[in-house]
Design an enzyme around this catalytic site. Structure first.
Site, mmCIF file in Angstrom:
data_model
loop_
_atom_site.group_PDB
_atom_site.id
_atom_site.type_symbol
_atom_site.label_atom_id
_atom_site.label_comp_id
_atom_site.label_asym_id
_atom_site.label_seq_id
_atom_site.Cartn_x
_atom_site.Cartn_y
_atom_site.Cartn_z
ATOM 1 N N GLU A 86 0.770 -1.262 0.144
ATOM 2 C CA GLU A 86 0.038 -0.010 -0.109
ATOM 3 C C GLU A 86 0.817 1.308 0.012
ATOM 4 O O GLU A 86 0.396 2.338 -0.539
ATOM 5 C CB GLU A 86 -1.077 -0.152 1.174
ATOM 6 C CG GLU A 86 -2.166 -1.228 1.123
ATOM 7 C CD GLU A 86 -2.978 -1.153 0.047
ATOM 8 O OE1 GLU A 86 -3.220 0.075 -0.214
ATOM 9 O OE2 GLU A 86 -3.242 -2.069 -0.525
ATOM 10 N N SER A 466 -47.223 -22.982 46.960
ATOM 11 C CA SER A 466 -46.759 -23.015 48.294
ATOM 12 C C SER A 466 -45.503 -22.459 48.304
ATOM 13 O O SER A 466 -44.977 -22.302 49.559
ATOM 14 C CB SER A 466 -46.889 -24.582 48.613
ATOM 15 O OG SER A 466 -48.256 -24.862 48.752
#
Length: 815
Positions: A86, A466
């Site tokens: 690059e 319960s």
């Protein structure tokens, strides 16, 4: 001289015009040049990752895949590959490459085409961060100015690091860290030279050159990168030859999920979006560490799945998903079967398959992946025909009673054995907390998140049956009752003038013991005793006491049915409330996020749970202490009575013993556990909550349809044989899942009993009357009392204690 003078004037004019043009262009694009603050504080769009407490990835949220890396952590060959390809003069130029710009201008003049050329890494960074990809003259001008600006504010390493973390590399991978994961499933340092060169070749055309979509073009581009590296002297000829011959090994890799825990990760996602907004939550690189422990969470998920399948096996086989061919038709070919199976969506742990052959007591099944397996009789014999939730057919005697060739069925693998299976119809949730802090250790909101995103652990308010009774009994102790107080366990017939009918709450089973101690009444979940206690306290006083445990007022029904569990709570609310009995009477705040960091691991925030404080600590600093809602003595007494729900009481040798409804928890062989079952009317909702000092877990099982009963069953999947189970209840539907989970959660954990606090005394009482006793045989036991509440009289004649009552061990109360 005149010619020279005119030439100098022309040069000066051109220079002036050039400077003026540059000055004008600068002011024209000045608004697009980023500030120092923006450049110094660049926010990479990094997905949010969610981890377990011990660092295992459980989910990832965000459109863009990015794994930020520091320049010092990037292998040198990878840096060289990008530089060679690059911008080989990156460390020498000042942000722009004049030669490249001239070359690009010449191409434009000669061809008339706008072609990008010779952009430096700094210019690419400027474009990627601050500009569009539009190929226009003004964009190139902006690019140059921004590049110069970047070079002035950042050093070369900072620029290169930003570039390598920002660059788009295909398949939603941004930056080299994510690209290494997406294409190779590796960390950067694990990449080969050929793989590094492949990544360095992608910026030119991430879609067209990526090795998954176009492996041949990608290979050519990779070799170009290797050639540039060879030319620049970064690699030797031998390295070049070896790397150019390397095969293309890239394939798409998802995020490396180490533990799939979707319900807890969705809770994190929703919280983060609500707190930070969608864009910031998804793109800021947050790493969220939850409170769940990976092994405990995995055990919770497995326990919930296995428990639902055990229920399903008790209730019979509902038949195949489809019939591909009839018995009188020619069997399909393997190709035909696999083509059809391809469209079947599987839900883990179920696998789709088609029966291809039957033996007397086995079946051959072709799976979706092309594997052929054998399901033995041990995996088939459970499959009585399903008739209703309350009725099943006769036990099968051979495989043909259940299956036929051509049937598309579900199978699952458990403990290396294949079982015929089906998608469970009921739902379930499991929540496990550290009751000392409120930290969620595990949370599962259903069988499959793919099938239903409804998180029953935190969203489903269901009647608790319960499971409400420990709170009722806690209020009774505050009202002056003791664990040895005798209450009449006898039927209630209460005329309701407004309704014109009598209310007759019943025990389940419909058996009554007469005068009974409160400890035993709680352990055996005596409904009528709970009602009598509520009446003794007063309805409003009982309701107000229950609200202390963190519940919402609108969920606590102020009627006598409250004593039987008409309140509707989520499993998380139930677990939080019960924690007070395990931690000495404090109301903890539950939490599921341990800490939050940025993408580099810097801690942005951490949980600060309230402490369980002594009275002295509370006086000093109330702000860091969990509020006390009941006394430590009250909490201990209820927890100790809940131990009797598991271990029972009395003496079986002398037929004076009795079992509690949670007796199945004895399988864990731990005397530090306490618990309570819960079942609502018609077995619609079933619960079990149990704990020691360090771990509290609530399990709920029921249908998402709040009116549908879990029914009855005649097959015990846990024992692997036909056995009358009877009505589904907390003891049969929820408790087995709790036992499986707690066996894993408490593995290798030392006993953590809840110790008696100061202010309690222990005296021997008579089991029948609850009065003091001088005998030390099976007719008496030691009982805990708050100082000043012990009985004041001795039993005159003990005689025999309460007669032994034969009870089925799986009995359970119903609302």
């Amino acid at each position: 001289m005149n010619l020279l003078k005119r030439l100098l004037q022309l040069i000066l004019l051109c220079t002036t015009l050039g400077l003026l043009t540059l000055f004008g262009l600068y002011y024209y694009v000045k608004s697009d040049i980023p500030s120092v603050k923006v450049l110094k504080d660049v926010q990479l769009q990094t997905p949010m990752q969610v981890f377990t407490r011990d660092g295992k990835l459980i989910n990832q949220f965000g459109e863009k895949r990015r794994i930020p890396v520091k320049i010092n952590d990037i292998p040198e060959p990878l840096l060289q590959a990008f530089l060679a390809t690059e911008d080989n003069r990156f460390y020498d130029h000042f942000g722009i490459d004049p030669i490249g710009i001239v070359r690009s201008f010449i191409v434009l003049v000669s061809t008339g085409e706008k072609k990008q050329g010779a952009s430096t890494i700094t210019m690419q960074l400027a474009r990627n961060f601050f500009l569009t990809r539009e190929k226009a003259y003004i964009r190139k001008v902006k690019e140059i100015f921004i590049a110069l600006h970047i070079e002035r504010l950042l050093n070369k390493d900072e620029i290169l690091e930003l570039y390598l973390n920002k660059i788009e590399l295909g398949h939603r991978a941004f930056g080299i860290g994510a690209a290494a994961q997406v294409y190779y499933g590796k960390e950067l340092h694990e990449l080969s030279l050929a793989q590094m060169a492949m990544l360095a070749g992608l910026p030119k055309a991430p879609s067209a050159l990526n090795p998954i979509r176009n492996p041949q073009r990608a290979k050519l581009r990779r070799n170009v990168v290797l050639g540039r590296m060879l030319t620049e002297g970064y690699i030797s000829q031998a390295q070049y030859n070896e790397a150019t011959q390397a095969p293309i090994t890239a394939k798409r890799h998802g995020a490396e999920i180490e533990l799939y825990a979707p319900y807890i990760s969705e809770m994190v996602r929703a919280y983060m979006v609500k707190t930070y907004g969608e864009d910031q939550a998804y793109n800021s690189g947050f790493k969220v560490y939850t409170t769940v422990e990976s092994d405990v969470q995995a055990a919770a998920q497995q326990a919930l799945i296995d428990n639902l399948h055990a229920y399903d096996m008790r209730h019979g086989f509902r038949g195949p998903q489809a019939q591909y061919w009839q018995p009188e038709e020619a069997p399909w070919s393997t190709t035909q079967i696999l083509e059809k199976l391809r469209s079947v969506k599987e839900i883990d742990p179920l696998q789709a398959g088609v029966v291809t052959a039957l033996e007397e007591q086995s079946a051959t099944v072709l799976l979706k992946d092309g594997t052929s397996i054998t399901v033995p009789w041990s995996g088939l014999k459970w499959a009585r025909a399903y008739i209703t939730e309350r009725r099943q057919g006769l036990p099968p005697k051979q495989a043909s009673d259940i299956l036929a060739p051509g049937m598309q069925i579900w199978v699952r693998n458990k403990d290396q054995n294949w079982l015929l299976s089906q998608f469970p119809q009921p739902a379930s949730a499991l929540v496990s907390l550290d009751p000392q802090s409120g930290r969620i250790k595990a949370l599962v909101g259903g069988y499959s998140f793919r099938q239903s995103q409804y998180n029953r652990a935190v969203q489903a308010k269901r009647q608790v049956g319960s499971n409400i009774k420990p709170f009722i009994y806690s209020g009774a102790l505050e009202a002056g009752y003791t664990l040895s107080t005798i209450i009449n366990d006898a039927p209630i017939n209460h005329w309701d003038k407004s309704m014109g009918v009598a209310w007759r709450p019943k025990n389940s089973p419909d058996v009554y013991s007469g005068p009974i101690r409160i400890r035993r009444a709680l352990a055996q979940s005596k409904n009528v005793v709970s009602v009598r206690l509520l009446r003794g306290m007063g309805l409003n006083a009982a309701a107000d006491h229950i609200l202390k445990f963190g519940f919402n007022n609108e969920d606590i029904v102020r009627s006598e049915s409250l004593a039987l569990g008409s309140a509707s709570l989520t499993p998380l609310e139930m677990a939080r409330g019960m924690s007070a009995f395990a931690n000495g009477g404090h109301l903890v705040e539950t939490y599921f996020i341990e800490k939050l960091t940025d993408s580099y691991g810097n801690v942005l925030g951490a949980a600060q749970p309230l402490n369980i404080c002594s009275e002295e600590e509370w006086e000093v600093d109330q702000y860091t202490c969990a509020p006390r809602i009941i006394s430590e003595r009250n909490a201990f007494l209820i927890a100790d009575a809940m131990k009797s729900a598991i271990w029972g009481g009395g003496s079986w040798k002398h037929k004076t013993g009795w079992t509690g409804t949670g007796w199945r928890a004895q399988a864990l062989k731990r005397k530090d556990l306490a618990g309570k079952t819960g079942t609502t009317n018609s077995s619609v909702d079933t619960w079990f909550t149990g704990f020691n000092r360090n771990v509290l877990t609530t399990v709920w099982v029921g249908f998402d349809d709040p009116g549908k009963s879990l029914g009855r069953a005649a097959y015990n999947a846990n024992l692997g044989k036909q056995q009358v189970v009877g009505a589904e209840a907390g003891a049969t539907s929820a408790l087995p899942g709790w036992v499986q989970f707690m066996r894993a959660a408490l593995k290798d954990e030392p006993l953590a009993p809840i110790d008696p606090p100061p202010g309690l005394v222990s005296v021997r009482i008579d089991l029948k009357t609850g009065l003091l006793s001088e005998r030390n045989d099976h007719t008496s036991r030691f009982e805990y009392f708050e100082r000043g509440t012990t009985p004041t009289k001795y039993v005159l004649e003990t005689g025999s204690s309460t007669p032994f009552e034969e009870q089925l061990p799986d009995t359970e109360e119903l609302f």
